[in-house]
Design a protein around this motif. Structure first.
Motif, PDB file in Angstrom:
ATOM      1  N   SER B 101     -20.251 -44.060-130.412  1.00  0.00           N
ATOM      2  CA  SER B 101     -19.803 -42.758-130.884  1.00  0.00           C
ATOM      3  C   SER B 101     -18.443 -42.897-131.574  1.00  0.00           C
ATOM      4  CB  SER B 101     -19.687 -41.863-129.655  1.00  0.00           C
ATOM      5  OG  SER B 101     -19.017 -40.691-129.962  1.00  0.00           O
ATOM      6  N   VAL B 102     -17.983 -41.830-132.215  1.00  0.00           N
ATOM      7  CA  VAL B 102     -16.637 -41.845-132.800  1.00  0.00           C
ATOM      8  C   VAL B 102     -15.867 -40.649-132.265  1.00  0.00           C
ATOM      9  CG1 VAL B 102     -15.438 -42.320-134.958  1.00  0.00           C
ATOM     10  CG2 VAL B 102     -17.896 -42.508-134.911  1.00  0.00           C
ATOM     11  N   VAL B 103     -16.417 -40.035-131.240  1.00  0.00           N
ATOM     12  CA  VAL B 103     -15.854 -38.779-130.758  1.00  0.00           C
ATOM     13  C   VAL B 103     -14.397 -38.946-130.291  1.00  0.00           C
ATOM     14  CG1 VAL B 103     -16.778 -39.044-128.413  1.00  0.00           C
ATOM     15  CG2 VAL B 103     -16.408 -36.773-129.324  1.00  0.00           C
ATOM     16  N   GLY B 104     -13.541 -38.081-130.810  1.00  0.00           N
ATOM     17  CA  GLY B 104     -12.127 -38.103-130.435  1.00  0.00           C
ATOM     18  C   GLY B 104     -11.313 -39.188-131.106  1.00  0.00           C
ATOM     19  N   ALA B 105     -11.947 -40.033-131.928  1.00  0.00           N
ATOM     20  CA  ALA B 105     -11.220 -41.155-132.521  1.00  0.00           C
ATOM     21  C   ALA B 105     -11.486 -41.286-134.010  1.00  0.00           C
ATOM     22  CB  ALA B 105     -11.616 -42.451-131.825  1.00  0.00           C
ATOM     23  N   TYR B 106     -12.125 -40.283-134.597  1.00  0.00           N
ATOM     24  CA  TYR B 106     -12.516 -40.439-135.992  1.00  0.00           C
ATOM     25  C   TYR B 106     -11.290 -40.704-136.870  1.00  0.00           C
ATOM     26  CZ  TYR B 106     -14.421 -39.795-140.577  1.00  0.00           C
ATOM     27  OH  TYR B 106     -14.773 -39.999-141.875  1.00  0.00           O
ATOM     28  N   GLY B 107     -11.383 -41.744-137.689  1.00  0.00           N
ATOM     29  CA  GLY B 107     -10.288 -42.107-138.586  1.00  0.00           C
ATOM     30  C   GLY B 107      -9.250 -42.984-137.916  1.00  0.00           C
ATOM     31  N   ASN B 108      -9.317 -43.085-136.591  1.00  0.00           N
ATOM     32  CA  ASN B 108      -8.318 -43.876-135.872  1.00  0.00           C
ATOM     33  C   ASN B 108      -8.892 -45.168-135.303  1.00  0.00           C
ATOM     34  OD1 ASN B 108      -6.134 -42.161-136.229  1.00  0.00           O
ATOM     35  ND2 ASN B 108      -6.874 -40.814-134.603  1.00  0.00           N
ATOM     36  N   ASN B 109     -10.156 -45.430-135.583  1.00  0.00           N
ATOM     37  CA  ASN B 109     -10.772 -46.616-134.989  1.00  0.00           C
ATOM     38  C   ASN B 109     -11.010 -47.712-136.021  1.00  0.00           C
ATOM     39  OD1 ASN B 109     -12.792 -45.197-136.270  1.00  0.00           O
ATOM     40  ND2 ASN B 109     -14.384 -45.873-134.851  1.00  0.00           N
ATOM     41  N   ILE B 110     -10.362 -47.569-137.189  1.00  0.00           N
ATOM     42  CA  ILE B 110     -10.535 -48.600-138.216  1.00  0.00           C
ATOM     43  C   ILE B 110      -9.184 -49.260-138.481  1.00  0.00           C
ATOM     44  CG2 ILE B 110     -11.359 -49.092-140.552  1.00  0.00           C
ATOM     45  CD1 ILE B 110     -12.922 -46.433-140.379  1.00  0.00           C
ATOM     46  N   GLU B 111      -9.057 -50.472-138.027  1.00  0.00           N
ATOM     47  CA  GLU B 111      -7.823 -51.252-138.213  1.00  0.00           C
ATOM     48  C   GLU B 111      -8.224 -52.494-139.000  1.00  0.00           C
ATOM     49  OE1 GLU B 111      -4.523 -50.915-137.200  1.00  0.00           O
ATOM     50  OE2 GLU B 111      -4.304 -52.779-138.326  1.00  0.00           O
ATOM     51  N   THR B 112      -7.598 -52.707-140.165  1.00  0.00           N
ATOM     52  CA  THR B 112      -8.128 -53.770-141.023  1.00  0.00           C
ATOM     53  C   THR B 112      -7.111 -54.860-141.353  1.00  0.00           C
ATOM     54  OG1 THR B 112      -7.537 -52.485-142.958  1.00  0.00           O
ATOM     55  CG2 THR B 112      -9.784 -52.229-142.148  1.00  0.00           C
ATOM     56  N   GLY B 140     -24.265 -31.532-123.974  1.00  0.00           N
ATOM     57  CA  GLY B 140     -24.838 -32.337-122.905  1.00  0.00           C
ATOM     58  C   GLY B 140     -24.378 -33.785-122.870  1.00  0.00           C
ATOM     59  N   ILE B 141     -23.449 -34.157-123.766  1.00  0.00           N
ATOM     60  CA  ILE B 141     -22.950 -35.546-123.761  1.00  0.00           C
ATOM     61  C   ILE B 141     -21.735 -35.588-122.835  1.00  0.00           C
ATOM     62  CG2 ILE B 141     -21.977 -37.403-125.165  1.00  0.00           C
ATOM     63  CD1 ILE B 141     -23.384 -36.024-127.589  1.00  0.00           C
ATOM     64  N   THR B 142     -21.915 -36.202-121.677  1.00  0.00           N
ATOM     65  CA  THR B 142     -20.794 -36.224-120.736  1.00  0.00           C
ATOM     66  C   THR B 142     -20.016 -37.537-120.809  1.00  0.00           C
ATOM     67  OG1 THR B 142     -22.269 -37.016-119.025  1.00  0.00           O
ATOM     68  CG2 THR B 142     -21.891 -34.637-119.102  1.00  0.00           C
ATOM     69  N   THR B 143     -20.636 -38.556-121.401  1.00  0.00           N
ATOM     70  CA  THR B 143     -19.962 -39.854-121.515  1.00  0.00           C
ATOM     71  C   THR B 143     -20.132 -40.397-122.929  1.00  0.00           C
ATOM     72  OG1 THR B 143     -20.471 -40.320-119.214  1.00  0.00           O
ATOM     73  CG2 THR B 143     -19.852 -42.203-120.563  1.00  0.00           C
ATOM     74  N   ALA B 144     -19.080 -41.036-123.438  1.00  0.00           N
ATOM     75  CA  ALA B 144     -19.180 -41.636-124.769  1.00  0.00           C
ATOM     76  C   ALA B 144     -18.614 -43.045-124.743  1.00  0.00           C
ATOM     77  CB  ALA B 144     -18.420 -40.791-125.788  1.00  0.00           C
ATOM     78  N   MET B 145     -19.175 -43.866-125.600  1.00  0.00           N
ATOM     79  CA  MET B 145     -18.595 -45.194-125.793  1.00  0.00           C
ATOM     80  C   MET B 145     -18.147 -45.261-127.249  1.00  0.00           C
ATOM     81  SD  MET B 145     -20.236 -48.951-125.193  1.00  0.00           S
ATOM     82  CE  MET B 145     -21.065 -49.175-126.745  1.00  0.00           C
ATOM     83  N   VAL B 146     -16.845 -45.440-127.458  1.00  0.00           N
ATOM     84  CA  VAL B 146     -16.319 -45.517-128.823  1.00  0.00           C
ATOM     85  C   VAL B 146     -15.801 -46.925-129.059  1.00  0.00           C
ATOM     86  CG1 VAL B 146     -14.583 -44.638-130.427  1.00  0.00           C
ATOM     87  CG2 VAL B 146     -15.689 -43.079-128.826  1.00  0.00           C
ATOM     88  N   CYS B 147     -16.263 -47.536-130.137  1.00  0.00           N
ATOM     89  CA  CYS B 147     -15.796 -48.887-130.480  1.00  0.00           C
ATOM     90  C   CYS B 147     -15.156 -48.859-131.855  1.00  0.00           C
ATOM     91  CB  CYS B 147     -16.969 -49.865-130.478  1.00  0.00           C
ATOM     92  SG  CYS B 147     -17.681 -50.098-128.852  1.00  0.00           S
ATOM     93  N   GLY B 148     -14.690 -50.002-132.305  1.00  0.00           N
ATOM     94  CA  GLY B 148     -14.195 -50.107-133.668  1.00  0.00           C
ATOM     95  C   GLY B 148     -15.363 -49.904-134.624  1.00  0.00           C
ATOM     96  N   ALA B 149     -15.028 -49.795-135.903  1.00  0.00           N
ATOM     97  CA  ALA B 149     -16.086 -49.472-136.862  1.00  0.00           C
ATOM     98  C   ALA B 149     -16.719 -50.719-137.471  1.00  0.00           C
ATOM     99  CB  ALA B 149     -15.515 -48.590-137.957  1.00  0.00           C
ATOM    100  N   GLY B 150     -16.431 -51.877-136.906  1.00  0.00           N
ATOM    101  CA  GLY B 150     -17.004 -53.109-137.442  1.00  0.00           C
ATOM    102  C   GLY B 150     -16.295 -53.575-138.699  1.00  0.00           C
ATOM    103  N   ALA B 151     -15.037 -53.124-138.881  1.00  0.00           N
ATOM    104  CA  ALA B 151     -14.285 -53.528-140.066  1.00  0.00           C
ATOM    105  C   ALA B 151     -13.595 -54.872-139.856  1.00  0.00           C
ATOM    106  CB  ALA B 151     -13.251 -52.461-140.418  1.00  0.00           C
ATOM    107  N   ASN B 152     -13.663 -55.401-138.638  1.00  0.00           N
ATOM    108  CA  ASN B 152     -13.124 -56.729-138.335  1.00  0.00           C
ATOM    109  C   ASN B 152     -14.195 -57.541-137.609  1.00  0.00           C
ATOM    110  OD1 ASN B 152     -10.523 -55.997-139.259  1.00  0.00           O
ATOM    111  ND2 ASN B 152     -10.181 -54.953-137.310  1.00  0.00           N
ATOM    112  N   LEU B 153     -14.010 -58.859-137.594  1.00  0.00           N
ATOM    113  CA  LEU B 153     -15.008 -59.699-136.936  1.00  0.00           C
ATOM    114  C   LEU B 153     -14.915 -59.562-135.413  1.00  0.00           C
ATOM    115  CD1 LEU B 153     -14.550 -62.838-139.202  1.00  0.00           C
ATOM    116  CD2 LEU B 153     -16.317 -61.080-139.365  1.00  0.00           C
TER     117      LEU B 153
END
Lengths: 479, 408
Positions: B101-112, B140-153
């Protein structure tokens, strides 16, 4: 040897007859009746009945009953355990339309011309999810896009699509995702087009009136003149009435000539001048496209998402007395009272825009529920604005998403109500006697998660049949 | 004598008061503890294997599920203690989990800046009060997993958290995250290639990733995130989109070797790398699917399920709508995934991928009471969310649910 030679002319005649025989007539004559037996029928408002049989002949539903005596040589389909529904109708689709395009605003364009009748994969994909009729908007531009068409996914040779209505609606887009100045320009241009069309229409009407007056005056004038000339004039008048509009355009020119000829003799007898022929306004085919909309014969569909754009569309409808259909209407909930008062209909698109877009951030996501609560009539399409016609496949899912907020029957919305919306309720959208045989056989209630389309009939002919499921999977999926 | 009696009487009075208050506390104690317990009964329950069955009664106490059916439930029922009664069609489900997911982190999870960036922590950038979290919760989404956007290896450590923030005694809110579950993201794909830093080509990307993994593998004492992941001390997740990238990434990870094979996030070309995914043996996260998705992509989940791979779903909230996990699952079912597998993919299997299967994702004793009531099967898109509990506390109740109760 002789005998065999003498047969050739007969064979030739038979061959010629066969070639000249209209294919459709032959098909109707030779087509076997179809009987779908023992199905569960779902109709509007959750009503359902088990063990229903449907008799189809000549592409139409002839009988719906518990028990039907299958006619001789008819094709019988045992639909025990299956659910039968009318074909789904997508009131706002991009099926078979080439995506993209950025043409200039032109009302003369017709969606029918852009529909790719050979987009077999896309059309079969829509059929495989039960969609049998689509409304296509020309799209591809902001401003006036042209005429939308209602197309039934019937196969004719290698090509698909039977156009039910060529000019189903005049379509326009107010470009809600553009910058404010660009949107103002679009709105201004659109309004000007309608203003010009109205003025053009008035000029043509005035001309018609003046022309009638002119003809009367001309006739009077000629009667008053010498017998020989009067005969000429009456002769010309009778030819005038025969030739119709175009004739009338030319006739006064001639009469002018003859009038010019008369002048010399008139001067001698009488000083009265012949009447002056009114000047015909230059015809403008672009503006004439708006006439049917201005007359209220066809609705005007305007894509508007933002509050300001919706207001502009409502204003336009009021100014020109248009039958307005709002498309998209993402922010409808903000001015729900104004929409209700304006007495317009709404077409909601596919999924709400991404919450990250400007419109999406302000969207309430509950338009469906709010529109229903306010009593604004609305239907749902897969979204002509989407990138391709692929979204048509999931029309029913889309409708179910809307039902989560207003709890109306999701199936009825994309069958019966959609047909009423398109003004085609006497032909499609229902399983009833005399209706077109556009039918879908599902493995279960189509709203159940594991339901699949087994067969689709359009005009009584099999348009899609699902490949046989792998053993075991179907049973599990239905759980 | 008089005085003594009077004094004694006063003493007795005090003693009586003390005893009474003590007795009151003791007598009060049981009803208080019991009053906190709530029984949810009626309707249906979504089981751990994804099937729907009759609700035997779910007893919630102290933020956890205390009992599912059985004696305790009977006792609670007999004592007519607080009960929530569900309508016949309703489904009590574990809270849904949006993977990738990107919930709560949109735009902040891409570090290049650095292609190998193992120490970036997504958990630090998520705003616990962000309205996208609230929106996800209400769907109904009580849990989310947010990761980087795959912009790094090596794209930092993802975050696994509840969409409902933790409220402290002083009223402050903080993210309710399971830090131990934070997965290290290892990605391969076009978005990791950049003109302003290494790698700028696919060859470079594979080479750089290989050398980093080999380095971390060799250094047995290293405490860095990559080495700890390879030793199995922390979780990981592999991300690639095209079939070519999936094949290359899985081959590379197999070559290096690791204690636990991480789940794979991939969607668009699943049918073209099916064999590799089956051989890999870990769960696969597909989606988000949309109504515009290609049929070949939509059939990917069914192909995986048929091959015995555990399938779970990415919702991509808020880039996609908050209903996206359910839409993805429903589309997967329409294309051949068994309904039970899809329901488990939204709940128990997803919890497994997120590394928190011992706490959430199933309605079983001792699991956290993160529960959602749907008006019907969550795979039916016309079902709506009626109630949401997080840690046993009701955090959302829909207008429809309130209306229905008033009518009753």
């Amino acid at each position: 040897m002789r005998r065999s030679i003498s047969l050739i002319p007969y064979l030739g005649v038979i061959g010629l007859l066969g070639a000249a025989w209209p294919a459709r007539a032959e098909a109707q004559l030779l087509e076997r009746a179809l009987v779908i037996e023992n199905a569960r029928v779902l109709s509007f408002n959750g009503w359902q009945a088990d063990g229903v049989s449907v008799l189809v002949r000549g592409g139409k539903i002839v009988q719906v009953a518990r028990k039907i005596d299958a006619p001789f040589l008819s094709r019988r389909i045992d639909a025990t355990g299956m659910t039968l529904t009318p074909g789904l109708i997508d009131v706002d689709s991009a099926l078979g339309m080439n995506p993209g395009g950025n043409g200039s605003s032109d009302p003369r364009r017709r969606a029918e011309d852009a529909f790719d009748r050979f987009a077999t994969d896309e059309i079969r994909a829509a059929l495989s999810h039960g969609v049998t009729t689509v409304f296509l908007s020309p799209g591809g531009t902001v401003g006036v896009a042209g005429f939308g068409a209602a197309v039934r996914l019937r196969k004719d040779g290698d090509a698909w699509g039977e156009v039910l209505e060529t000019e189903s609606a005049l379509c326009a887009d107010l470009g809600s995702n553009r910058r404010p100045l660009a949107r103002l320009r679009v709105w201004h241009d659109l309004r000007k087009q309608f203003q010009d069309a109205k003025a053009h229409r008035e000029a043509l009407e005035t001309y018609e009136e003046e022309l009638t007056d002119y003809e009367d005056e001309l006739a009077k004038y000629r009667e008053e003149n010498s017998d020989a000339e009067a005969e000429d004039a009456s002769g010309e008048k009778s030819s005038l009435s025969k030739r119709g509009r175009e004739g009338r355009m030319r006739a006064p020119t001639r009469s002018k000539k003859s009038g010019a000829g008369q002048k010399k003799s008139d001067k001698k007898k009488d000083e009265k001048k012949p009447p002056k022929k009114p000047r015909e306004p230059r015809r403008d085919p672009r503006l004439e496209c708006y006439f049917r909309a201005l007359d209220g014969e066809i609705p005007v569909r305007i894509i508007a998402h933002r509050t300001e754009d919706i207001r502009n569309a409502l204003e336009l409808a009021e100014e020109f007395r248009l039958e307005l259909i709002l498309v998209g209407a993402t922010e409808a909930h903000k001015i729900i009272d104004e929409i209700k008062e304006a007495d317009v209909r709404v077409v909601l698109g596919a999924q709400a825009p991404s919450p990250l877009s400007a419109a999406g951030q302000r969207a309430h996501g509950q338009q469906a529920g709010q529109l229903s609560e306010a009593g604004v009539p609305w239907v749902l399409g897969s979204g002509s604005n989407s990138n391709s016609g692929a979204a048509s496949r999931f029309l029913l899912f889309n409708s179910m998403l809307a039902s989560a907020s207003d709890q109306r029957d999701s199936l009825s919305r994309v069958t019966r109500e959609a047909a009423q919306f398109l003004g085609l309720s006497d032909r499609i959208g229902r399983i009833g006697r005399g209706m077109e045989a556009d039918l879908v056989l599902w493995s279960a209630d189509p709203r159940e998660p594991g339901a699949r389309v087994n067969r689709v009939y359009v005009a009584g002919r099999l348009a899609f049949e699902a490949p046989k499921p792998k053993p075991g999977t179907d049973k599990e999926a239905g759980q | 004598m008089k005085i003594t009696r009077w004094r004694g009487g006063r003493f007795a009075w005090v003693v009586t008061l003390c005893v009474a208050s003590l007795l009151g506390t003791v007598l009060d104690a049981r009803p208080t503890a019991a009053a906190k317990a709530v029984l949810v009964e009626g309707g249906r329950v979504l089981a751990k294997d994804g099937s729907l069955g009759a609700n035997p009664g779910v007893l919630v106490a102290d933020g956890k599920i205390a009992a599912v059916g059985g004696v305790d439930v009977e006792r609670h029922r007999a004592a007519k203690l607080p009960t929530v009664r569900l309508a016949e069609q309703s489904v009590l489900s574990p809270g849904l989990i949006d993977l990738f997911s990107v919930v709560g982190a949109y735009g902040n999870n891409i570090e290049t800046v650095r292609a190998i960036d193992p120490e970036t922590r997504i958990v630090e950038v998520i705003d616990p009060t962000h309205r996208d979290l609230r929106s996800a919760l209400e769907h109904g989404i009580t849990t989310a997993m947010v990761c980087g956007a795959g912009a790094n290896l090596i794209d930092g450590q993802g975050a696994v958290f509840r969409t409902h923030p933790k409220r402290h005694d002083d009223g402050a809110l903080s993210l309710d995250a399971w830090e131990a579950a934070s997965p290290l993201l290892i990605a391969l794909g076009g978005s990791a290639l950049r003109p302003d830093r290494e790698p700028s080509s696919r060859t470079g990307a594979v080479s750089l990733l290989r050398s980093e993994l080999v380095r971390a593998k060799k250094d047995k004492k290293s405490r860095d995130a990559v080495a700890r992941f390879l030793r199995g001390e922390t979780k990981g997740i592999a991300y690639a989109q095209t079939a070519l990238d999936v094949q290359a990434l899985l081959a590379l990870l197999s070559e290096v070797g690791m204690a636990t094979r991480p789940p794979v996030v991939t969607s668009t070309e699943v049918p073209y790398c099916l064999d590799e995914l089956v051989a890999w043996g870990a769960p696969v996260v597909v989606g988000p699917y949309s109504f515009d998705s290609d049929t070949s992509e939509l059939e990917g989940a069914a192909a995986l399920a048929a091959a015995g791979v555990d399938v779970t779903f990415a919702g991509g909230v808020p880039v996609f709508s908050a209903k996206s996990p359910r839409i993805t699952a429903a589309l997967a079912v329409r294309h051949g995934v068994p309904a039970n597998v899809a329901r488990a993919g939204l709940t128990s299997q997803a919890a497994r991928v997120a590394g928190i299967a011992d706490r959430v994702g199933a309605i079983e004793v001792k699991a956290a009471a993160d529960l959602v009531v749907f008006s019907d099967d969550p795979l039916r898109l016309d079902a709506s969310v009626l109630r949401v509990w997080v840690g046993g506390v009701e955090v959302h109740r829909s207008d429809r649910s309130k209306r229905e109760e008033i009518q009753q």
